[in-house]
Design a protein around this motif. Sequence first.
Motif, short mmCIF file in Angstrom:
data_model
loop_
_atom_site.label_atom_id
_atom_site.label_comp_id
_atom_site.label_asym_id
_atom_site.label_seq_id
_atom_site.Cartn_x
_atom_site.Cartn_y
_atom_site.Cartn_z
N GLY A 1 11.64 16.80 4.72
CA GLY A 1 12.88 16.12 4.39
C GLY A 1 12.79 15.21 3.19
N LEU A 2 11.62 14.64 2.92
CA LEU A 2 11.47 13.69 1.82
C LEU A 2 11.07 14.34 0.50
N ALA A 3 10.38 15.45 0.58
CA ALA A 3 9.91 16.10 -0.65
C ALA A 3 11.08 16.70 -1.42
N SER A 4 10.96 16.67 -2.72
CA SER A 4 11.98 17.31 -3.55
C SER A 4 11.89 18.82 -3.35
N ARG A 5 12.95 19.52 -3.66
CA ARG A 5 12.94 20.98 -3.50
C ARG A 5 11.85 21.62 -4.36
N ALA B 1 8.93 20.34 -5.16
CA ALA B 1 7.63 20.12 -4.54
C ALA B 1 7.42 21.08 -3.39
N ASP B 2 8.48 21.35 -2.63
CA ASP B 2 8.38 22.32 -1.54
C ASP B 2 8.10 23.72 -2.10
N ALA B 3 8.75 24.06 -3.20
CA ALA B 3 8.56 25.37 -3.80
C ALA B 3 7.12 25.51 -4.30
N ASP B 4 6.55 24.41 -4.83
CA ASP B 4 5.16 24.44 -5.32
C ASP B 4 4.18 24.69 -4.20
N ARG B 5 4.49 24.23 -2.99
CA ARG B 5 3.58 24.40 -1.84
C ARG B 5 3.63 25.80 -1.30
N ALA B 6 4.75 26.51 -1.48
CA ALA B 6 4.93 27.84 -0.89
C ALA B 6 4.07 28.88 -1.54
N ALA C 1 0.84 -1.21 0.00
CA ALA C 1 0.00 0.00 0.00
C ALA C 1 0.87 1.25 0.00
N ALA C 2 1.90 1.26 0.83
CA ALA C 2 2.82 2.41 0.87
C ALA C 2 3.54 2.56 -0.46
N GLY C 3 3.92 1.45 -1.06
CA GLY C 3 4.62 1.49 -2.34
C GLY C 3 3.80 2.15 -3.43
N VAL C 4 2.51 1.87 -3.46
CA VAL C 4 1.61 2.51 -4.44
C VAL C 4 1.65 4.02 -4.25
N LEU C 5 1.54 4.46 -3.00
CA LEU C 5 1.52 5.90 -2.72
C LEU C 5 2.86 6.56 -3.04
N VAL C 6 3.95 5.89 -2.70
CA VAL C 6 5.28 6.45 -2.98
C VAL C 6 5.47 6.58 -4.48
N GLU C 7 5.07 5.58 -5.23
CA GLU C 7 5.25 5.65 -6.68
C GLU C 7 4.37 6.74 -7.31
N ARG C 8 3.16 6.90 -6.79
CA ARG C 8 2.30 7.98 -7.31
C ARG C 8 2.92 9.35 -7.04
N ALA C 9 3.60 9.47 -5.90
CA ALA C 9 4.20 10.75 -5.51
C ALA C 9 5.65 10.88 -5.97
N ARG C 10 6.14 9.92 -6.73
CA ARG C 10 7.56 9.84 -7.10
C ARG C 10 8.14 11.17 -7.58
N THR C 11 7.44 11.89 -8.45
CA THR C 11 8.01 13.12 -9.01
C THR C 11 8.10 14.24 -7.98
N ALA C 12 7.38 14.11 -6.89
CA ALA C 12 7.42 15.14 -5.84
C ALA C 12 8.36 14.78 -4.69
N LEU C 13 8.97 13.59 -4.79
CA LEU C 13 9.89 13.13 -3.74
C LEU C 13 11.33 13.26 -4.19
N ARG C 14 12.22 13.32 -3.22
CA ARG C 14 13.63 13.25 -3.56
C ARG C 14 13.85 11.96 -4.34
N PRO C 15 14.75 11.96 -5.31
CA PRO C 15 14.92 10.78 -6.17
C PRO C 15 15.45 9.55 -5.44
N ASP C 16 16.11 9.73 -4.31
CA ASP C 16 16.69 8.59 -3.60
C ASP C 16 15.76 7.98 -2.55
N VAL C 17 14.54 8.48 -2.42
CA VAL C 17 13.60 7.99 -1.41
C VAL C 17 12.98 6.68 -1.87
#
Length: 193
Positions: free
Chosen positions: A182-186, A188-193, A133-149
Motif C-alpha cells: 500500500g505504501l510503495a509507489s506503483r 517500485a512495485d513494478a521493479d520488484r515483479a 530513525a524512521a524518518g531517515v529510512l522514509v527519506e532514503r526510500a522516498r523515491t520508492a514510496l507514494r509521494p503522499d506518505v
Amino acid sequence: MSPNSKPGLRADASRNTARLLAAARELITEAGPEVALDEIARRAGVGNATLYRHFPTRADLLVAVYRDEIADLCRCGTEPAGSEPPLDALFTWLDKFVVHVATKRPLALAASAGPGDRHTPLFAEWHTSITAAAGVLVERARTALRPDVTTTDVLTLATGLALATGADGEHAHHLVALLRSGLASRSADADRA
C-alpha cells in the motif's frame, strides 16, 4: 547513555551493571516488568544491595533496560545494511519496530509511567528517537514510496499492526508485507515483479 557505560565505573561495578541489565531483560521478557527485583539480583549472581546501589528504584532499572532497547532499535534504523535497497531497509526496520511495539509495550509503559497514568518526559524522548530513525529510512526510500506518505503515516500504521497482532510475529510480518504494497509507489512495485 546506559549505566554500564558511565565513565569511571570500576570494572567489577561495570560487570555487575551489565549482568543486572541482562538478567532484568531476560526476566522482564519472561514475566513482565513487575518481576521481583530479588529474582533479578539472584539471576545476575549479585546481592540485593548491589542491585539497589546500581538501580535505587524499580523505575531506574526499567528505564535503563528500555533505554537500551530503544537505542538498539534506533541504531538498526540509522545504520541499515549498506547493500540493502532503501525500500527494503525501511521494511526490514518496520518488521523490527512491529515486534518491538508488540513485545516491549508493557516495559515501555512501566518505564515511562508518571503520576496519574501520565507519561514522563522520557516517553517523549524515546518517541522522538524512534520517529527520527524512521524518518531517515522514509527519506532514503522516498523515491520508492507514494509521494503522499509521511513518517507519521508509516509509524501510525506499523503501530496499529503491532497492537492488533500482539505477540503473533508471523501475522505481524504478513501485515507489514501488505503495508508495503500500500505504501510503495506503483513503479517500485513494478521493479520488484
